[in-house]
Design a protein around this motif. Structure first.
Motif, PDB file in Angstrom:
ATOM      1  N   ALA A 605       0.832  -1.206   0.000  1.00  0.00           N
ATOM      2  CA  ALA A 605       0.000   0.000   0.000  1.00  0.00           C
ATOM      3  C   ALA A 605       0.865   1.254   0.000  1.00  0.00           C
ATOM      4  CB  ALA A 605      -0.938  -0.004   1.201  1.00  0.00           C
ATOM      5  N   PHE A 606       1.930   1.261   0.812  1.00  0.00           N
ATOM      6  CA  PHE A 606       2.813   2.431   0.840  1.00  0.00           C
ATOM      7  C   PHE A 606       3.628   2.529  -0.444  1.00  0.00           C
ATOM      8  CE2 PHE A 606       2.071   2.516   5.476  1.00  0.00           C
ATOM      9  CZ  PHE A 606       1.935   3.886   5.671  1.00  0.00           C
ATOM     10  N   ALA A 607       4.095   1.386  -0.955  1.00  0.00           N
ATOM     11  CA  ALA A 607       4.893   1.412  -2.189  1.00  0.00           C
ATOM     12  C   ALA A 607       4.082   1.947  -3.362  1.00  0.00           C
ATOM     13  CB  ALA A 607       5.408   0.011  -2.495  1.00  0.00           C
ATOM     14  N   ASP A 608       2.805   1.638  -3.377  1.00  0.00           N
ATOM     15  CA  ASP A 608       1.958   2.072  -4.494  1.00  0.00           C
ATOM     16  C   ASP A 608       1.758   3.580  -4.530  1.00  0.00           C
ATOM     17  OD1 ASP A 608       1.756  -0.496  -5.382  1.00  0.00           O
ATOM     18  OD2 ASP A 608      -0.277  -0.859  -4.629  1.00  0.00           O
ATOM     19  N   VAL A 609       2.010   4.264  -3.417  1.00  0.00           N
ATOM     20  CA  VAL A 609       1.929   5.737  -3.431  1.00  0.00           C
ATOM     21  C   VAL A 609       3.329   6.346  -3.412  1.00  0.00           C
ATOM     22  CG1 VAL A 609      -0.367   5.836  -2.410  1.00  0.00           C
ATOM     23  CG2 VAL A 609       1.637   5.850  -0.908  1.00  0.00           C
ATOM     24  N   GLY A 610       4.352   5.503  -3.611  1.00  0.00           N
ATOM     25  CA  GLY A 610       5.708   6.010  -3.751  1.00  0.00           C
ATOM     26  C   GLY A 610       6.505   6.151  -2.468  1.00  0.00           C
ATOM     27  N   TRP A 611       6.000   5.635  -1.341  1.00  0.00           N
ATOM     28  CA  TRP A 611       6.714   5.741  -0.071  1.00  0.00           C
ATOM     29  C   TRP A 611       7.705   4.582   0.073  1.00  0.00           C
ATOM     30  CZ3 TRP A 611       4.256   8.266   4.732  1.00  0.00           C
ATOM     31  CH2 TRP A 611       3.450   9.348   4.359  1.00  0.00           C
ATOM     32  N   THR A 612       8.762   4.796   0.844  1.00  0.00           N
ATOM     33  CA  THR A 612       9.768   3.759   1.089  1.00  0.00           C
ATOM     34  C   THR A 612       9.619   3.197   2.498  1.00  0.00           C
ATOM     35  OG1 THR A 612      11.353   5.443   1.799  1.00  0.00           O
ATOM     36  CG2 THR A 612      11.417   4.750  -0.513  1.00  0.00           C
ATOM     37  N   TRP A 613      10.073   1.962   2.650  1.00  0.00           N
ATOM     38  CA  TRP A 613       9.959   1.238   3.930  1.00  0.00           C
ATOM     39  C   TRP A 613      11.319   1.155   4.599  1.00  0.00           C
ATOM     40  CZ3 TRP A 613       9.996  -4.716   4.497  1.00  0.00           C
ATOM     41  CH2 TRP A 613       9.677  -5.091   5.818  1.00  0.00           C
ATOM     42  N   GLY A 614      11.361   1.528   5.876  1.00  0.00           N
ATOM     43  CA  GLY A 614      12.607   1.445   6.638  1.00  0.00           C
ATOM     44  C   GLY A 614      13.064   0.027   6.898  1.00  0.00           C
ATOM     45  N   GLY A 615      12.189  -0.943   6.686  1.00  0.00           N
ATOM     46  CA  GLY A 615      12.582  -2.328   6.901  1.00  0.00           C
ATOM     47  C   GLY A 615      13.633  -2.808   5.932  1.00  0.00           C
ATOM     48  N   ALA A 616      13.862  -2.081   4.835  1.00  0.00           N
ATOM     49  CA  ALA A 616      14.870  -2.463   3.845  1.00  0.00           C
ATOM     50  C   ALA A 616      16.230  -1.844   4.138  1.00  0.00           C
ATOM     51  CB  ALA A 616      14.394  -2.045   2.450  1.00  0.00           C
ATOM     52  N   TRP A 617      16.332  -1.018   5.187  1.00  0.00           N
ATOM     53  CA  TRP A 617      17.599  -0.378   5.509  1.00  0.00           C
ATOM     54  C   TRP A 617      18.587  -1.371   6.113  1.00  0.00           C
ATOM     55  CZ3 TRP A 617      15.311   4.364   8.604  1.00  0.00           C
ATOM     56  CH2 TRP A 617      14.586   5.174   7.719  1.00  0.00           C
ATOM     57  N   SER A 618      19.881  -1.000   6.121  1.00  0.00           N
ATOM     58  CA  SER A 618      20.898  -1.838   6.754  1.00  0.00           C
ATOM     59  C   SER A 618      20.660  -1.932   8.256  1.00  0.00           C
ATOM     60  CB  SER A 618      22.290  -1.286   6.475  1.00  0.00           C
ATOM     61  OG  SER A 618      22.390   0.067   6.920  1.00  0.00           O
ATOM     62  N   ASP A 619      20.207  -0.831   8.880  1.00  0.00           N
ATOM     63  CA  ASP A 619      19.711  -0.848  10.267  1.00  0.00           C
ATOM     64  C   ASP A 619      18.189  -0.783  10.161  1.00  0.00           C
ATOM     65  OD1 ASP A 619      22.345  -0.710  10.986  1.00  0.00           O
ATOM     66  OD2 ASP A 619      22.265   1.323  11.791  1.00  0.00           O
ATOM     67  N   PRO A 620      17.536  -1.928  10.060  1.00  0.00           N
ATOM     68  CA  PRO A 620      16.108  -1.917   9.714  1.00  0.00           C
ATOM     69  C   PRO A 620      15.237  -1.209  10.736  1.00  0.00           C
ATOM     70  CG  PRO A 620      16.820  -4.107  10.381  1.00  0.00           C
ATOM     71  CD  PRO A 620      18.053  -3.293  10.251  1.00  0.00           C
ATOM     72  N   ASP A 621      14.346  -0.383  10.209  1.00  0.00           N
ATOM     73  CA  ASP A 621      13.337   0.303  11.024  1.00  0.00           C
ATOM     74  C   ASP A 621      11.993  -0.148  10.476  1.00  0.00           C
ATOM     75  OD1 ASP A 621      11.829   1.940  12.580  1.00  0.00           O
ATOM     76  OD2 ASP A 621      12.790   3.815  11.976  1.00  0.00           O
ATOM     77  N   TYR A 622      11.514  -1.287  10.982  1.00  0.00           N
ATOM     78  CA  TYR A 622      10.369  -1.959  10.386  1.00  0.00           C
ATOM     79  C   TYR A 622       9.063  -1.165  10.514  1.00  0.00           C
ATOM     80  CZ  TYR A 622      13.429  -6.054  10.251  1.00  0.00           C
ATOM     81  OH  TYR A 622      14.464  -6.917   9.999  1.00  0.00           O
ATOM     82  N   GLN A 623       9.001  -0.230  11.450  1.00  0.00           N
ATOM     83  CA  GLN A 623       7.775   0.545  11.680  1.00  0.00           C
ATOM     84  C   GLN A 623       7.656   1.742  10.738  1.00  0.00           C
ATOM     85  OE1 GLN A 623       8.705   3.235  15.479  1.00  0.00           O
ATOM     86  NE2 GLN A 623       9.849   1.305  15.489  1.00  0.00           N
ATOM     87  N   HIS A 624       8.745   2.109  10.068  1.00  0.00           N
ATOM     88  CA  HIS A 624       8.883   3.423   9.444  1.00  0.00           C
ATOM     89  C   HIS A 624       8.579   3.413   7.937  1.00  0.00           C
ATOM     90  CE1 HIS A 624      10.685   7.491   9.111  1.00  0.00           C
ATOM     91  NE2 HIS A 624      11.191   7.066   7.964  1.00  0.00           N
ATOM     92  N   PHE A 625       7.740   4.370   7.526  1.00  0.00           N
ATOM     93  CA  PHE A 625       7.469   4.608   6.106  1.00  0.00           C
ATOM     94  C   PHE A 625       7.626   6.108   5.843  1.00  0.00           C
ATOM     95  CE2 PHE A 625       5.318   0.680   7.063  1.00  0.00           C
ATOM     96  CZ  PHE A 625       5.563  -0.108   5.950  1.00  0.00           C
ATOM     97  N   ALA A 626       8.244   6.455   4.698  1.00  0.00           N
ATOM     98  CA  ALA A 626       8.499   7.872   4.401  1.00  0.00           C
ATOM     99  C   ALA A 626       8.136   8.195   2.970  1.00  0.00           C
ATOM    100  CB  ALA A 626       9.966   8.207   4.662  1.00  0.00           C
ATOM    101  N   ALA A 627       7.576   9.389   2.787  1.00  0.00           N
ATOM    102  CA  ALA A 627       7.233   9.879   1.449  1.00  0.00           C
ATOM    103  C   ALA A 627       8.494  10.362   0.747  1.00  0.00           C
ATOM    104  CB  ALA A 627       6.230  11.015   1.556  1.00  0.00           C
ATOM    105  N   PRO A 628       8.488  10.357  -0.590  1.00  0.00           N
ATOM    106  CA  PRO A 628       9.672  10.823  -1.319  1.00  0.00           C
ATOM    107  C   PRO A 628       9.906  12.321  -1.140  1.00  0.00           C
ATOM    108  CG  PRO A 628       7.836  10.398  -2.822  1.00  0.00           C
ATOM    109  CD  PRO A 628       7.413   9.895  -1.474  1.00  0.00           C
TER     110      PRO A 628
END
Length: 628
Positions: A605-628
């Motif tokens: 749902a977040f990816a479809d509006v262009g937001w990124t997920w912190g869970g993919a970071w090297s220090d994962p932040d699984y709760q975090h989503f950010a707009a471009p």
């Protein structure tokens, strides 16, 4: 007259009003306008449950109430188990308060229905010595719709019910109803006179209106086990018409008691008069800002002045949302009771507030939570298994009020001590099980702005409050039921937020709670520890001096406990999320309630509006989503 009343008279005679406040009065508040989407009862009929130390007095049982108790063990409750009992000393009385009541929509036929009452929570009202609601309607069959020339034309509403409405209140255990609100005079002077005539024929006392200025500011009085109680009401919400009916004054004739002018001198004078002769004074106010779960500065100022004049408890509503409650010195304050019996369920969370009073002092508060059906109607009690969480949610609303915890409650645990219920994943609700998804978007109003300044927002922040929006939306809770949550985000991402949370709601994705971070003093760690989902917070990235995406209103954190932030040094944020550090979050994996995984409904749902997920970071932040 008790010794409390005697002491009050001595203090009042000396003119030391601050001392009066310490000796015990009660001020309470009622509700407000519909949002833009569309004689004393016999005290002998009440009994004190003296056989059980600390138990609340209950109404004398009737055949109906006895049968209801047999069928439903929760039908005639005492106090929520989640709230500690207070020490026993002297005779106690119990007050009960609910918010906005009218008879529109699904409630229109209620007055004509034989034996009808206000539903599940009527027992919580009947079990009190004095029960009160805010009656948001004219009680009349005639009159013409009043001019509301000061109100936005698109937000003008007129409510009317026949006198049978008072019979419904009486059968529900209501002793007093305030009509000091923005609907009491909806059908003009003729309608208000008819309301007064109906009240004269009813056992339900109606306060806050009168044929004269003096009558409108005259309290309802009763005596319960030696405690003399006086109940006043006044309207402090934005005025919808310049007609004097909406703000009675000397020589204007029939009208509503109002408390809008600076310092509300008429109301304060009425409180002081009552304080000089009565042990307990209740003032039910119609006040606040619609759509805000936090009090305005004007409410806080009025509450303080009423406390100085002798108030023990200040309770209010008008926002159509629940507001926080607690202590202001020796005064109990509850800023918002929300809707109660209402024609829609868009703001569904409601309940009954019960206060136990001994010796003129409020010694215990209890909240009985309920929800209003999506199509409107009388409220339904929250199931026993979910009640503790609902009470916790209600108590957490105190975060933006500057109030201390209520009386009779054990010291509140740190957020880390909380535990979250984990429903069976098979119980995940579907869209067909839930009321429709709703979302409301507003600019940051004066009350919320005042709350945010100095907590989540400061002058040096990278965005202005004018660029932010308050989003109130419906989400699925860990109990599987629909709840209202609030986020502050940048105006540019409102459409993204609406799209994402509509999808999550329809998929039944559970969110533990969703409150503004101001409820936690803008502390990101406290908010995470409470498993709170949040958005705007003018702060820097953990461990750096750079602004976080949250400081721009362009990031959202979801269920921090189930979705922790894992730092390179092994730190887990929040610390109580340790059990979720090794969860399999790979695509297609089965995860638990509230857990976010790769390529699941949340990340898609977040990816479809262009937001990124912190869970993919090297220090994962699984709760975090950010707009471009």
């Amino acid at each position: 007259m008790s010794d409390v009343g005697d002491r009050r008279r001595v203090v009042a005679a000396a003119g030391v009003f601050a001392a009066v406040a310490a000796l015990g009065l009660v001020v309470l508040g009622g509700s407000g306008a519909a949002p833009r989407s569309l004689t004393e009862s016999d005290p002998a009929a009440r009994t004190d449950a003296a056989a059980a130390p600390g138990a609340a007095p209950t109404a004398a049982p009737t055949a109906a109430s006895t049968a209801a108790s047999a069928a439903d063990p929760e039908a005639a409750p005492a106090e929520p188990a989640a709230d500690a009992e207070e020490p026993t000393y002297g005779p106690a009385i119990v007050l009960a308060f609910a918010g906005e009541v009218h008879f529109e929509g699904a409630l229109a036929a209620l007055p004509d229905r034989r034996g009808s009452d206000l539903g599940d929570l009527a027992d919580n009202l009947r079990g009190a010595d004095v029960a009160m609601v805010n009656l948001e309607t004219a009680v009349a069959t005639g009159g013409e719709p009043a001019s509301k020339e000061l109100e936005d034309p698109g937000n003008r509403y007129w409510f009317r019910a026949d006198p049978g409405a008072l019979d419904v209140l009486e059968r529900s255990g209501v002793d007093v109803a305030s009509m000091a609100n923005n609907h009491g005079a909806d059908y003009g002077r003729a309608g208000l006179r008819q309301s007064l005539e109906a009240a004269a024929d009813s056992d339900v006392a109606v306060v806050g209106i009168g044929r004269t200025y003096r009558e409108a500011f005259t309290p309802y009085r009763t005596s319960v086990r030696g405690t003399d109680v006086a109940v006043l009401a006044a309207d402090a919400s934005p005025r919808e018409s310049a007609d004097t009916t909406w703000a009675v004054a000397r020589g204007t004739g029939v009208g509503i008691a109002a408390a809008r002018v600076p310092h509300a001198p008429q109301l304060l004078a009425a409180v002081r008069r009552a304080a000089a002769t009565d042990d307990l004074v209740v003032v039910y106010l119609h006040w606040g800002e619609e759509g805000s779960a936090c009090p305005t500065g004007a409410q806080q100022d009025l509450a303080a002045r009423l406390a100085e004049a002798g108030a023990d408890v200040v309770v209010g509503s008008h926002a159509h949302l629940l507001n926080g409650a607690g202590m202001l010195g020796d005064t109990y304050v509850s800023y918002g009771l929300g809707n109660f019996a209402w024609y829609h369920g868009r703001q569904s969370e409601t309940g009954v507030l019960r206060l136990r009073v001994r010796g003129g002092e409020v010694v215990h508060d209890a909240w009985w939570p309920a929800t209003i059906p999506a199509a409107g109607g009388t409220p339904t009690r929250v199931a026993a298994g979910a009640r503790a969480d609902a009470v916790d949610d209600w108590r957490a609303l105190r975060g933006c009020t500057d109030l201390a915890p209520g009386p009779g409650v054990q010291a509140e645990p740190e957020p880390e001590a909380e535990s979250d219920p984990e429903p069976d994943p098979g119980d995940t609700p579907t869209a067909s099980d839930l009321p429709p998804f709703t979302v409301d978007v507003r600019r940051i109003g004066p009350a919320l702005a005042a709350t945010m300044r100095g907590t989540s927002h400061r002058a040096a922040c990278p965005v202005d409050l004018a660029d932010l929006r308050l989003v109130t939306l419906r989400h699925v809770g860990f109990d599987g039921a629909a709840h209202n949550g609030r986020l502050v985000v940048h105006a540019d991402v409102v459409d993204d937020v609406r799209s994402v949370f509509r999808r999550l709601y329809r998929a039944g994705f559970a969110i533990r709670r969703m409150r503004l971070v101001d409820s936690y003093g803008a502390s990101d760690r406290r908010s995470m520890a409470a498993n709170n989902s949040s958005a705007y917070n003018c702060r820097v990235v953990e461990g750096s001096t750079s602004w976080s995406a949250h400081a721009y209103g362009r990031a959202i954190d979801l269920n921090p406990v189930q979705n922790p932030y894992l730092l390179a040094d092994g730190t887990v944020l929040p610390p109580r999320a340790t059990a979720y550090t090794d969860v399999d979050r790979s695509a297609g994996a089965t995860t638990g309630t509230g857990v976010i995984g790769d390529d699941d409904v949340v990340t898609r749902a977040f990816a479809d509006v262009g937001w990124t997920w912190g869970g993919a970071w090297s220090d994962p932040d699984y709760q975090h989503f950010a707009a471009p």
